[in-house]
Structure formats: structure tokens, C-alpha cells
Write a protein that holds these residues in place. Structure first.
Motif, PDB file in Angstrom:
ATOM      1  N   SER A 212       0.840  -1.198   0.000  1.00  0.00           N
ATOM      2  CA  SER A 212       0.000   0.000   0.000  1.00  0.00           C
ATOM      3  C   SER A 212       0.876   1.249   0.000  1.00  0.00           C
ATOM      4  O   SER A 212       2.073   1.193   0.296  1.00  0.00           O
ATOM      5  N   GLN A 213       0.275   2.379  -0.312  1.00  0.00           N
ATOM      6  CA  GLN A 213       0.984   3.656  -0.337  1.00  0.00           C
ATOM      7  C   GLN A 213       1.118   4.206   1.071  1.00  0.00           C
ATOM      8  O   GLN A 213       0.232   4.047   1.907  1.00  0.00           O
ATOM      9  N   GLN A 215       4.249   5.916   4.185  1.00  0.00           N
ATOM     10  CA  GLN A 215       5.603   6.303   4.585  1.00  0.00           C
ATOM     11  C   GLN A 215       6.189   5.238   5.499  1.00  0.00           C
ATOM     12  O   GLN A 215       5.512   4.719   6.393  1.00  0.00           O
ATOM     13  N   THR A 233       0.146   3.926   6.294  1.00  0.00           N
ATOM     14  CA  THR A 233      -0.571   4.170   5.046  1.00  0.00           C
ATOM     15  C   THR A 233      -1.259   5.524   5.067  1.00  0.00           C
ATOM     16  O   THR A 233      -1.354   6.188   6.120  1.00  0.00           O
ATOM     17  N   LYS A 256       8.929   7.754   1.443  1.00  0.00           N
ATOM     18  CA  LYS A 256       7.537   7.574   1.033  1.00  0.00           C
ATOM     19  C   LYS A 256       7.512   6.580  -0.128  1.00  0.00           C
ATOM     20  O   LYS A 256       8.333   6.666  -1.040  1.00  0.00           O
ATOM     21  N   LEU A 258       5.029   4.121  -2.898  1.00  0.00           N
ATOM     22  CA  LEU A 258       3.750   3.908  -3.567  1.00  0.00           C
ATOM     23  C   LEU A 258       3.370   2.437  -3.497  1.00  0.00           C
ATOM     24  O   LEU A 258       4.218   1.573  -3.233  1.00  0.00           O
ATOM     25  N   ALA A 259       2.127   2.137  -3.748  1.00  0.00           N
ATOM     26  CA  ALA A 259       1.691   0.743  -3.804  1.00  0.00           C
ATOM     27  C   ALA A 259       2.415   0.031  -4.933  1.00  0.00           C
ATOM     28  O   ALA A 259       2.572   0.576  -6.032  1.00  0.00           O
ATOM     29  N   GLN A 261       5.540  -0.525  -5.114  1.00  0.00           N
ATOM     30  CA  GLN A 261       6.904  -0.036  -5.312  1.00  0.00           C
ATOM     31  C   GLN A 261       7.890  -1.038  -4.740  1.00  0.00           C
ATOM     32  O   GLN A 261       7.681  -1.609  -3.671  1.00  0.00           O
TER      33      GLN A 261
END
Length: 321
Positions: A212-213, A215, A233, A256, A258-259, A261
Motif C-alpha cells: 500500500s501507499q 511512509q 498508510t 515515502k 507507492l503501492a 513499489q
């Protein structure tokens, strides 16, 4: 009578229970070995390693594509031994990540799909040269009903980037299902560990991504090796990503992400490839007739030249006369 029936029924149920228990225990005991070994999984899970689309099933676990080469004679005679040379090239300096997270050499494996009737040549038919070339290479049929499909591996790749398969061609005079025609041969070869286990789980020879997106708020190195990455998230919840041993992270705390990544470098240096070629099962009578034809042509040409010389001499004598 009733007691006998009850006893027989109880015995049958007990037998079924014991068989089921043994089956479950065997699956639990041997599953890890099946997950790591090539080509055991393909042999146990697939009746035929080549799908209807032409894809060889090894590609289901070895996701990276690499080259593989095959060399066979253009034609072979019936009931003769010939070789198929399969080359699985890769840089000798390559090291792969092992299941324990350490670095090690690459293994190789191959599957050779021959036409019906072709099979692994018995050792009694091999020459001394072939015996030496195939020494230490455990080639075996894919299954009892698929003797025309040969498998080998995993074996050390540093010594076996070229694998020689000794093959015995069929004899159409004895096997009526075989004909003197051109046949296709398919090959698949892999080097290194796969990215997926048969269960569908990822191996540590893989890229792990964020689910999930958010930090990264904490990276914990586990005692049994590996990492736990805590991601806060965008919804305020905390997501934990667990990475196995041996991987090199490309993220740090505070980053940070991204989903989907990537969280680590791609450790895979191997891959799977497949190729195909053709071989002609040659009728020896055709060769004999071809030799007779060539011999006849040579004799005819010789007599033609002699006749021409004789005619030239006659012409020369007439002119002198």
C-alpha cells in the motif's frame, strides 16, 4: 454373520484412515523438497510439461527469460544413437541468493521433449566418448508413460553449461507408429532458482513490493535474518511487509512509497528459456537408392565422355582422310 460384517467394515475404515494419514504426513514431510527441486514438481504436477500453447511449465516458477540453445543432427538412421546438445549459457562469475540468504553458485536443469518413439539411449549402446561426456549427469525419463521426454537437474552449472543427451532413434520396421518423416524437438533450460514456489508463494530470489501507499516509519532486522518494514498508510493504518533473508533494501526509514513499489534490489541472475529444432528419421533404403542413382549418373557421364572422345577421333580421322 453380523459381527463379521461389522468387523470387515471397521477394518476397511481403519485401513482408509491409515492411508489418508500417511498421505497427509508424506505431503507435509516432502512438500519443502518439492518446492525447491527441479524438475520434481513438474513431474508430479503435470502429466505433460509442454502446454497446448507450446509453453513449457518450468516458466511458471522461473519468470525471467534467458536463452537456451540446442544442436541435433539434421537426420538420423533408425535404431541408432545420436546426441542432442543443450547449452544453458550464463556468466561464470554469477552468484545467486540461496534459500538461507547466502550467496552460492547457480544450478541448471533441462527438459528435452522428443518425438514419440525416441528415448534415452541405454548405457550399453554408448561409446566411451559418450559415457565420458554424460558422466555425472543424471538424465531420466519424465515418467513411466513419457519415455520420450527426458529431464535432468538440478546439477551444478559451473560444470554443466552444456548438457549432452544420448538418444536412441526408433525403428519403423518394429514400431508401426513411427514413420520416416521430419519430427520436432522441444527443449527448455533454466539456470538458477525460481521466483515462485509451487504453492504460489514468492521465494527470496525475488523483488518484494509495498502492499500500500504510505511512509516507512520503521525497519526492523529480524533475528532469523530478513526484515520487517512498517509502513504508515495514507489511511492512518500500519502495514507490515516481511522480507526474507539475503535481500538488499533500496528504501530507508522516512521514505515515502507507492503501492507495488520495489523495496529491494532484484537478486535474480538466472532464468528460463525454451527452443525447438527438427530432426529427420531417414530411411536407409533412400540413402542406398540415392547412392545407386549417383553412381549411375557418374557411370553415364563417364560413358558419355568416352563416347564423345571416340566421336572426336572419328571426325579427326575423316578430316585427315
Amino acid at each position: 454373520m453380523i459381527n463379521s460384517i461389522i468387523l470387515i467394515d471397521f477394518t476397511r475404515k481403519l485401513k482408509n484412515f491409515l492411508l489418508a494419514s500417511l498421505t497427509i504426513i508424506s505431503m507435509i514431510s516432502f512438500a519443502p523438497h518439492i518446492s525447491h527441486a527441479y524438475p520434481i514438481f513438474a513431474q508430479t504436477a503435470y502429466d505433460n510439461p509442454r502446454e497446448a500453447t507450446g509453453r513449457i511449465v518450468c516458466a511458471n516458477c522461473h519468470l525471467a527469460q534467458k536463452a537456451v540453445e540446442i544442436e541435433v543432427p539434421k537426420s538420423v538412421l533408425p535404431n541408432t544413437v545420436f546426441t542432442a546438445s543443450v547449452k544453458i549459457p550464463y556468466p561464470e562469475s554469477s552468484k545467486q541468493i540461496l534459500a538461507n540468504g547466502k550467496q552460492g553458485g547457480l544450478n541448471v536443469g533441462a527438459v528435452l521433449i522428443l518425438p514419440e518413439g525416441f528415448k534415452l539411449a541405454p548405457k550399453s549402446r554408448l561409446s566411451e566418448t559418450l559415457l565420458e561426456e554424460t558422466k555425472g549427469v543424471p538424465i531420466s525419463p519424465y515418467s513411466g508413460s513419457k519415455s520420450n521426454i527426458l529431464v535432468v537437474g538440478p546439477i551444478p552449472g559451473d560444470k554443466h553449461q552444456e548438457i549432452v543427451f544420448p538418444i536412441l532413434s526408433p525403428d519403423p520396421s518394429k514400431d508401426k507408429t513411427v514413420f520416416f518423416v521430419k519430427y520436432p524437438i522441444y527443449v527448455g533450460g533454466n539456470r538458477g532458482r525460481g521466483q515462485l514456489y509451487p504453492s504460489g508463494d514468492k521465494s527470496n530470489n525475488n523483488v518484494y513490493t509495498a502492499s500500500s501507499q504510505g511512509q516507512i516509519i520503521k525497519i526492523t532486522q529480524l533475528e532469523k535474518k530478513g526484515y520487517e518494514i512498517a509502513i504508515k498508510t495514507v489511511n492512518g493504518t500500519e502495514s507490515i511487509e516481511t522480507l526474507p533473508a539475503g535481500l538488499k533494501l533500496i528504501v530507508k526509514e522516512g521514505d515515502k512509497v507507492l503501492a507495488d513499489q520495489a523495496l529491494n534490489e532484484n537478486p535474480n541472475v538466472g532464468g528460463f528459456g525454451q527452443n525447438e529444432t527438427e530432426v529427420i528419421l531417414q530411411n536407409p533404403i533412400r540413402i542406398q537408392l540415392m547412392i545407386v542413382f549417383f553412381f549411375t549418373v557418374v557411370i553415364g557421364q563417364t560413358f558419355l565422355i568416352l563416347k564423345k572422345k571416340q566421336f572426336e577421333k572419328v571426325q579427326a580421322a575423316e578430316m585427315n582422310f
